[in-house]
Design an enzyme around this catalytic site. Structure first.
Site, PDB file in Angstrom:
ATOM      1  N   SER A 157       0.801  -1.219   0.000  1.00  0.00           N
ATOM      2  CA  SER A 157       0.000   0.000   0.000  1.00  0.00           C
ATOM      3  C   SER A 157       0.839   1.277   0.000  1.00  0.00           C
ATOM      4  O   SER A 157       0.295   2.367  -0.159  1.00  0.00           O
ATOM      5  CB  SER A 157      -0.951   0.031   1.202  1.00  0.00           C
ATOM      6  OG  SER A 157      -0.258   0.373   2.373  1.00  0.00           O
ATOM      7  N   LYS A 196       1.746   4.244   7.476  1.00  0.00           N
ATOM      8  CA  LYS A 196       0.940   5.068   6.578  1.00  0.00           C
ATOM      9  C   LYS A 196       1.389   6.535   6.673  1.00  0.00           C
ATOM     10  O   LYS A 196       2.101   6.922   7.594  1.00  0.00           O
ATOM     11  CB  LYS A 196      -0.545   4.982   6.950  1.00  0.00           C
ATOM     12  CG  LYS A 196      -1.172   3.625   6.687  1.00  0.00           C
ATOM     13  CD  LYS A 196      -1.297   3.343   5.204  1.00  0.00           C
ATOM     14  CE  LYS A 196      -1.995   2.010   4.948  1.00  0.00           C
ATOM     15  NZ  LYS A 196      -1.171   0.875   5.357  1.00  0.00           N
TER      16      LYS A 196
END
Length: 237
Positions: A157, A196
């Site tokens: 991701s 993230k």
């Protein structure tokens, strides 16, 4: 935090200045620390200068000034002046210049052994790992003052940020981070961590991926705790 080689060089420079009033040459420093090239000496001096232990005097050859010494210097027996071809072996107080969670090596490459806390998801969050049984060797030049640890990336991701599955990320431990920085975030309710990009949106916190196939997850601020910020990445081919 000083690496073993930085400590050895600082002690050697200080002793030579006190004995002769003249800084040792790069060749003398290379021989004293048993380094293969003078480029290693340049890196060590730059590291000491950045940490405020020495400074280079302008317009003077071989001119170094020692500004301060480590706190444990008085407890360590000063080494003898190095002779040609002889190694430099100061007696040190074990562990006095280690940062908690970080073991400093004495290798020429100035590698630091960081605790490797297992895998972190660059995708959906995974269960937080508190224990580690492995370490990651990281060049000391990649880190600065502070406490650091390493994590292995699992998932895709963050590929648009250049972070790939299987990479090792170096994390500086902290509990706050700038908006837009890549962080290790703990989702409190689920006891899960993820890697993230941190975005603050009003009263909410968004954990943003760097891959269009993943969605941004938004949480109230009391559900997310920053556990570190990305400072470097290591990839093996």
């Amino acid at each position: 935090m000083l690496t073993r080689k930085q400590y050895e060089l600082l002690v050697f420079i200080d002793k030579r200045l006190k004995e002769t009033g003249v800084s040792p040459s790069f060749d003398e420093m290379k021989d004293a620390l048993d380094l293969r090239s003078k480029s290693g000496v340049h890196r060590l001096i730059t590291g000491l200068e950045e940490r405020g232990f020495i400074r280079r005097l302008p317009h003077r050859a071989r001119a170094l000034e020692v500004l301060k010494l480590p706190e444990n210097f008085a407890l360590a027996e000063a080494p003898p002046a190095a002779s040609a071809g002889a190694g430099f072996s100061p007696k040190l107080i074990k562990g006095d210049f280690k940062v908690p969670g970080v073991a400093v090596t004495a290798s020429e490459a100035e590698a630091v052994h960081l605790p490797l806390y297992g895998k972190i998801a660059a995708g959906l969050p995974i269960e937080a790992l508190n224990d580690y049984s492995e370490t990651a060797d990281v060049p000391a030049s990649l880190i600065g003052p502070g406490e650091f640890y390493a994590l292995q990336v699992e998932g895709d991701s963050m590929i648009d940020a250049g972070i790939l599955d299987g990479d090792t990320v170096v994390i500086r431990r902290c509990d706050t981070a700038d908006n837009g920085s890549i962080v290790v975030a703990l989702v409190v309710d689920d006891n899960e961590v993820t890697l993230k990009r941190l975005r603050r949106k009003g009263a909410s916190i968004a954990l943003e991926p760097a891959n269009k196939t993943y969605e941004t997850r938004i949480y109230p601020p009391d559900r997310v705790k920053v556990q570190g910020q990305l400072v470097a990445l290591i990839r093996k081919y």
